[in-house]
Write a protein that holds these residues in place. Structure first.
Motif, short mmCIF file in Angstrom:
data_model
loop_
_atom_site.label_atom_id
_atom_site.label_comp_id
_atom_site.label_asym_id
_atom_site.label_seq_id
_atom_site.Cartn_x
_atom_site.Cartn_y
_atom_site.Cartn_z
N TYR A 17 0.85 -1.18 0.00
CA TYR A 17 0.00 0.00 0.00
C TYR A 17 0.89 1.23 0.00
CZ TYR A 17 0.97 -0.72 4.95
OH TYR A 17 1.60 -0.94 6.15
N GLU A 18 0.32 2.38 -0.29
CA GLU A 18 1.10 3.60 -0.50
C GLU A 18 2.03 3.93 0.66
OE1 GLU A 18 0.53 8.35 -1.40
OE2 GLU A 18 -1.20 7.04 -1.43
N LYS A 19 1.53 3.89 1.88
CA LYS A 19 2.36 4.24 3.04
C LYS A 19 3.57 3.29 3.16
CE LYS A 19 2.11 5.13 7.99
NZ LYS A 19 1.29 5.09 9.18
N PHE A 20 3.38 2.03 2.81
CA PHE A 20 4.44 1.03 2.90
C PHE A 20 5.61 1.36 1.97
CE2 PHE A 20 6.41 -2.94 1.45
CZ PHE A 20 6.74 -3.53 2.66
N VAL A 21 5.31 1.85 0.77
CA VAL A 21 6.35 2.07 -0.23
C VAL A 21 6.77 3.53 -0.36
CG1 VAL A 21 5.67 0.05 -1.56
CG2 VAL A 21 4.69 2.26 -2.13
N ARG A 22 6.14 4.42 0.37
CA ARG A 22 6.37 5.86 0.19
C ARG A 22 7.85 6.24 0.20
NH1 ARG A 22 2.65 8.55 3.56
NH2 ARG A 22 1.25 8.38 1.80
N GLU A 23 8.65 5.76 1.14
CA GLU A 23 10.07 6.12 1.21
C GLU A 23 10.96 4.88 1.14
OE1 GLU A 23 11.00 9.02 4.15
OE2 GLU A 23 9.24 10.22 3.66
N LEU A 24 10.47 3.89 0.45
CA LEU A 24 11.18 2.62 0.33
C LEU A 24 12.57 2.78 -0.29
CD1 LEU A 24 10.52 -0.34 0.94
CD2 LEU A 24 9.74 -0.55 -1.40
N GLN A 25 12.70 3.71 -1.20
CA GLN A 25 13.98 3.89 -1.90
C GLN A 25 15.11 4.32 -0.97
OE1 GLN A 25 11.34 5.89 -2.16
NE2 GLN A 25 11.91 8.00 -2.55
N TYR A 26 14.78 4.77 0.24
CA TYR A 26 15.81 5.21 1.19
C TYR A 26 16.29 4.08 2.11
CZ TYR A 26 14.19 9.72 -0.43
OH TYR A 26 13.83 10.77 -1.22
N GLN A 27 15.66 2.93 2.02
CA GLN A 27 16.04 1.79 2.85
C GLN A 27 17.00 0.89 2.08
OE1 GLN A 27 12.71 -0.29 4.51
NE2 GLN A 27 11.48 1.57 4.61
N GLY A 28 17.94 0.31 2.80
CA GLY A 28 18.85 -0.63 2.16
C GLY A 28 18.26 -2.03 2.12
N GLY A 29 18.81 -2.87 1.29
CA GLY A 29 18.38 -4.27 1.23
C GLY A 29 17.03 -4.42 0.56
N THR A 30 16.35 -5.49 0.91
CA THR A 30 15.03 -5.75 0.35
C THR A 30 14.02 -5.98 1.46
OG1 THR A 30 13.71 -7.22 -1.04
CG2 THR A 30 15.61 -8.21 0.02
N VAL A 31 12.91 -5.32 1.38
CA VAL A 31 11.85 -5.52 2.37
C VAL A 31 10.98 -6.71 1.99
CG1 VAL A 31 11.78 -3.10 3.03
CG2 VAL A 31 10.27 -3.91 1.23
N PHE A 32 11.14 -7.19 0.77
CA PHE A 32 10.33 -8.29 0.28
C PHE A 32 10.99 -9.65 0.51
CE2 PHE A 32 9.25 -4.68 -2.50
CZ PHE A 32 7.99 -4.46 -2.01
N GLY A 33 12.25 -9.66 0.89
CA GLY A 33 12.96 -10.91 1.08
C GLY A 33 13.49 -11.44 -0.23
N SER A 34 14.42 -12.34 -0.14
CA SER A 34 14.98 -12.95 -1.34
C SER A 34 15.29 -14.41 -1.04
CB SER A 34 16.24 -12.21 -1.80
OG SER A 34 17.21 -12.24 -0.79
N SER A 35 15.53 -15.17 -2.08
CA SER A 35 15.74 -16.59 -1.89
C SER A 35 16.45 -17.17 -3.10
CB SER A 35 14.38 -17.29 -1.72
OG SER A 35 14.50 -18.68 -1.76
N ARG A 36 17.14 -18.24 -2.89
CA ARG A 36 17.70 -19.02 -4.00
C ARG A 36 17.08 -20.40 -3.90
NH1 ARG A 36 21.25 -17.21 -7.33
NH2 ARG A 36 22.65 -15.52 -6.79
N GLY A 37 16.60 -20.88 -5.00
CA GLY A 37 15.99 -22.21 -4.99
C GLY A 37 14.54 -22.15 -4.56
N GLY A 38 13.99 -23.31 -4.29
CA GLY A 38 12.60 -23.39 -3.85
C GLY A 38 11.60 -23.38 -4.98
N PHE A 39 12.06 -23.57 -6.21
CA PHE A 39 11.13 -23.53 -7.34
C PHE A 39 10.42 -24.88 -7.45
CE2 PHE A 39 9.73 -23.98 -11.68
CZ PHE A 39 9.18 -22.74 -11.94
#
Length: 72
Positions: A17-39
């Protein structure tokens, strides 16, 4: 959390939602998580179908896009 996050439980789903992503570009890393494998195409398709999702946008590299080609 990559493809695995689609079928591994509700804790991996993030409502955007808008408030969640409003200043996302100023944060490091990923807020969504990442993964290798699991397909696991069958589990991914089932999870998306069960949630009524008919479009999936992916962000990633070659492996991510090879995976989405299989799903499509």
């Amino acid at each position: 959390f990559g493809y695995m996050g689609i079928y591994s439980g509700e804790q991996y789903w993030v409502k955007i939602y808008e408030k969640f992503v409003r200043e996302l570009q100023y944060q490091g890393g990923t807020v969504f998580g990442s993964s290798r494998g699991g397909f696991d195409a069958d589990k991914i398709i089932k999870a998306l179908t069960d949630k009524g999702i008919n479009q999936l946008y992916v962000i990633g590299g070659d492996g991510t896009h090879r995976g989405i080609a299989v799903l499509s």
